[in-house]
Write a protein that holds these residues in place. Sequence first.
Motif, PDB file in Angstrom:
ATOM      1  N   GLY A  20       0.811  -1.210   0.000  1.00 50.65           N
ATOM      2  CA  GLY A  20       0.000   0.000   0.000  1.00 50.65           C
ATOM      3  C   GLY A  20       0.848   1.265   0.000  1.00 50.65           C
ATOM      4  N   ASP A  21       0.159   2.395   0.004  1.00 50.54           N
ATOM      5  CA  ASP A  21       0.850   3.691   0.002  1.00 50.54           C
ATOM      6  C   ASP A  21       1.147   4.187   1.406  1.00 50.54           C
ATOM      7  OD1 ASP A  21      -1.716   4.244   0.817  1.00 50.54           O
ATOM      8  OD2 ASP A  21      -1.964   6.023  -0.450  1.00 50.54           O
ATOM      9  N   ARG A  22       0.827   3.358   2.408  1.00 57.89           N
ATOM     10  CA  ARG A  22       1.061   3.702   3.807  1.00 57.89           C
ATOM     11  C   ARG A  22       1.197   2.409   4.601  1.00 57.89           C
ATOM     12  NH1 ARG A  22      -4.357   6.916   4.324  1.00 57.89           N
ATOM     13  NH2 ARG A  22      -3.741   7.278   2.157  1.00 57.89           N
ATOM     14  N   PRO A  23       1.696   2.467   5.821  1.00 60.77           N
ATOM     15  CA  PRO A  23       1.762   1.242   6.630  1.00 60.77           C
ATOM     16  C   PRO A  23       0.387   0.605   6.771  1.00 60.77           C
ATOM     17  CG  PRO A  23       3.066   2.978   7.638  1.00 60.77           C
ATOM     18  CD  PRO A  23       2.306   3.625   6.515  1.00 60.77           C
ATOM     19  N   LYS A  24       0.359  -0.715   6.863  1.00 59.65           N
ATOM     20  CA  LYS A  24      -0.924  -1.417   6.803  1.00 59.65           C
ATOM     21  C   LYS A  24      -1.874  -1.039   7.933  1.00 59.65           C
ATOM     22  CE  LYS A  24       0.620  -5.661   9.164  1.00 59.65           C
ATOM     23  NZ  LYS A  24       0.817  -7.121   8.998  1.00 59.65           N
ATOM     24  N   GLN A  25      -1.328  -0.625   9.087  1.00 62.15           N
ATOM     25  CA  GLN A  25      -2.216  -0.265  10.187  1.00 62.15           C
ATOM     26  C   GLN A  25      -3.053   0.974   9.901  1.00 62.15           C
ATOM     27  OE1 GLN A  25       1.073  -0.592  10.296  1.00 62.15           O
ATOM     28  NE2 GLN A  25       2.076   0.908  11.622  1.00 62.15           N
ATOM     29  N   TYR A  26      -2.717   1.678   8.804  1.00 60.82           N
ATOM     30  CA  TYR A  26      -3.473   2.871   8.438  1.00 60.82           C
ATOM     31  C   TYR A  26      -4.295   2.686   7.171  1.00 60.82           C
ATOM     32  CZ  TYR A  26      -0.437   4.798  11.973  1.00 60.82           C
ATOM     33  OH  TYR A  26       0.208   5.023  13.166  1.00 60.82           O
ATOM     34  N   LEU A  27      -4.291   1.485   6.618  1.00 65.31           N
ATOM     35  CA  LEU A  27      -5.158   1.215   5.485  1.00 65.31           C
ATOM     36  C   LEU A  27      -6.614   1.201   5.946  1.00 65.31           C
ATOM     37  CD1 LEU A  27      -3.124  -1.620   3.722  1.00 65.31           C
ATOM     38  CD2 LEU A  27      -3.276   0.788   3.056  1.00 65.31           C
ATOM     39  N   SER A  28      -7.522   1.530   5.047  1.00 63.00           N
ATOM     40  CA  SER A  28      -8.933   1.605   5.387  1.00 63.00           C
ATOM     41  C   SER A  28      -9.546   0.208   5.490  1.00 63.00           C
ATOM     42  CB  SER A  28      -9.682   2.415   4.327  1.00 63.00           C
ATOM     43  OG  SER A  28     -11.064   2.479   4.632  1.00 63.00           O
ATOM     44  N   LEU A  29     -10.249  -0.016   6.574  1.00 61.64           N
ATOM     45  CA  LEU A  29     -10.948  -1.274   6.798  1.00 61.64           C
ATOM     46  C   LEU A  29     -12.376  -0.944   7.223  1.00 61.64           C
ATOM     47  CD1 LEU A  29     -11.070  -4.352   7.106  1.00 61.64           C
ATOM     48  CD2 LEU A  29     -10.154  -4.083   9.415  1.00 61.64           C
ATOM     49  N   ALA A  30     -13.316  -1.226   6.334  1.00 63.96           N
ATOM     50  CA  ALA A  30     -14.733  -0.933   6.605  1.00 63.96           C
ATOM     51  C   ALA A  30     -14.924   0.513   7.041  1.00 63.96           C
ATOM     52  CB  ALA A  30     -15.279  -1.903   7.644  1.00 63.96           C
ATOM     53  N   GLY A  31     -14.243   1.420   6.352  1.00 65.71           N
ATOM     54  CA  GLY A  31     -14.457   2.843   6.583  1.00 65.71           C
ATOM     55  C   GLY A  31     -13.631   3.472   7.680  1.00 65.71           C
ATOM     56  N   GLU A  32     -12.786   2.694   8.346  1.00 68.48           N
ATOM     57  CA  GLU A  32     -11.926   3.233   9.400  1.00 68.48           C
ATOM     58  C   GLU A  32     -10.501   2.723   9.197  1.00 68.48           C
ATOM     59  OE1 GLU A  32     -13.175   3.040  13.520  1.00 68.48           O
ATOM     60  OE2 GLU A  32     -15.199   2.520  12.897  1.00 68.48           O
ATOM     61  N   ALA A  33      -9.544   3.419   9.800  1.00 66.94           N
ATOM     62  CA  ALA A  33      -8.177   2.908   9.788  1.00 66.94           C
ATOM     63  C   ALA A  33      -8.132   1.585  10.535  1.00 66.94           C
ATOM     64  CB  ALA A  33      -7.225   3.908  10.438  1.00 66.94           C
ATOM     65  N   LEU A  34      -7.352   0.642  10.027  1.00 70.81           N
ATOM     66  CA  LEU A  34      -7.235  -0.666  10.666  1.00 70.81           C
ATOM     67  C   LEU A  34      -6.858  -0.508  12.133  1.00 70.81           C
ATOM     68  CD1 LEU A  34      -5.570  -3.762   9.047  1.00 70.81           C
ATOM     69  CD2 LEU A  34      -5.164  -3.224  11.430  1.00 70.81           C
ATOM     70  N   LEU A  35      -5.917   0.374  12.429  1.00 63.87           N
ATOM     71  CA  LEU A  35      -5.495   0.605  13.816  1.00 63.87           C
ATOM     72  C   LEU A  35      -6.672   1.023  14.681  1.00 63.87           C
ATOM     73  CD1 LEU A  35      -2.339   2.406  15.097  1.00 63.87           C
ATOM     74  CD2 LEU A  35      -4.575   3.257  15.793  1.00 63.87           C
ATOM     75  N   ALA A  36      -7.504   1.917  14.172  1.00 65.11           N
ATOM     76  CA  ALA A  36      -8.665   2.375  14.937  1.00 65.11           C
ATOM     77  C   ALA A  36      -9.629   1.228  15.206  1.00 65.11           C
ATOM     78  CB  ALA A  36      -9.374   3.500  14.186  1.00 65.11           C
ATOM     79  N   ARG A  37      -9.821   0.357  14.218  1.00 66.13           N
ATOM     80  CA  ARG A  37     -10.690  -0.809  14.403  1.00 66.13           C
ATOM     81  C   ARG A  37     -10.164  -1.712  15.520  1.00 66.13           C
ATOM     82  NH1 ARG A  37     -15.873  -1.528  12.308  1.00 66.13           N
ATOM     83  NH2 ARG A  37     -16.063  -0.248  10.447  1.00 66.13           N
ATOM     84  N   THR A  38      -8.853  -1.958  15.502  1.00 69.67           N
ATOM     85  CA  THR A  38      -8.250  -2.841  16.503  1.00 69.67           C
ATOM     86  C   THR A  38      -8.366  -2.242  17.899  1.00 69.67           C
ATOM     87  OG1 THR A  38      -6.696  -3.741  14.885  1.00 69.67           O
ATOM     88  CG2 THR A  38      -6.107  -3.985  17.210  1.00 69.67           C
TER      89      THR A  38
END
Length: 229
Positions: A20-38
């Motif tokens: 991706g264009d950014r670290p995976k923890q900041y990729l969008s997952l169901a409308g939120e950053a993956l990190l935020a979801r976790t």
Amino acid sequence: MSRTTWLVVPAAGQGRRMGGDRPKQYLSLAGEALLARTLGRLYQALPDAHLALCLDDGDRWFRPEWVPFARWRRVTGGAERMDSVLGALRAVPAADGDTVLVHDVARPCVMPDDVRALADAAAKSADGALLAMPVADTMKRATPEGTCAHTEPRDGLWHALTPQGFRYGLLRRALEHSLAGGAAVTDEASAVEALGKRPRLVSGRRDNLKVTHPDDLALATAILAAQEA
């Protein structure tokens, strides 16, 4: 005596396998950053816990508003997972008997009930505990040439998941020992095992997916939708 529960979330990696264009923890997952979801899932499970979030010093993607915890701190992440976790343990004012749960930032689908079960087991076990699931597939041992050497018996084999939880004093001693010995450990349980301890296996759900490859994002999205339906 009342003990504090600490959450350590290593999130300093670059996730280059995702492409991706950014670290995976900041990729969008169901409308939120993956990190935020976790972090949201961990908060649902343990809203009163103290969080140590391990981030790269040069991180330009992180947003503090993604953290739902009232008591949290940002700590500098290291080159490897063990470096990040040990850095967090050195930075927090924890007591030896406090419980520390370490969770992969790339596991946003963990269920709160599993987190609470693991925290309870870790607090009660002198050797700590980890979420895991029994191996269901046939396991093959490969040769260096990429052919099958033989089939491994799967009886007693488990997939290690996270969170993994231990008393602060034990986990810090285990990681310091591994670092001093130059041992490469891929999870906290292996460092504790190197001290002769036997962490308890706590059966976790199979949908506790670790997002590692690009197609895992679509799978995680489907899992979240099914869990929340």
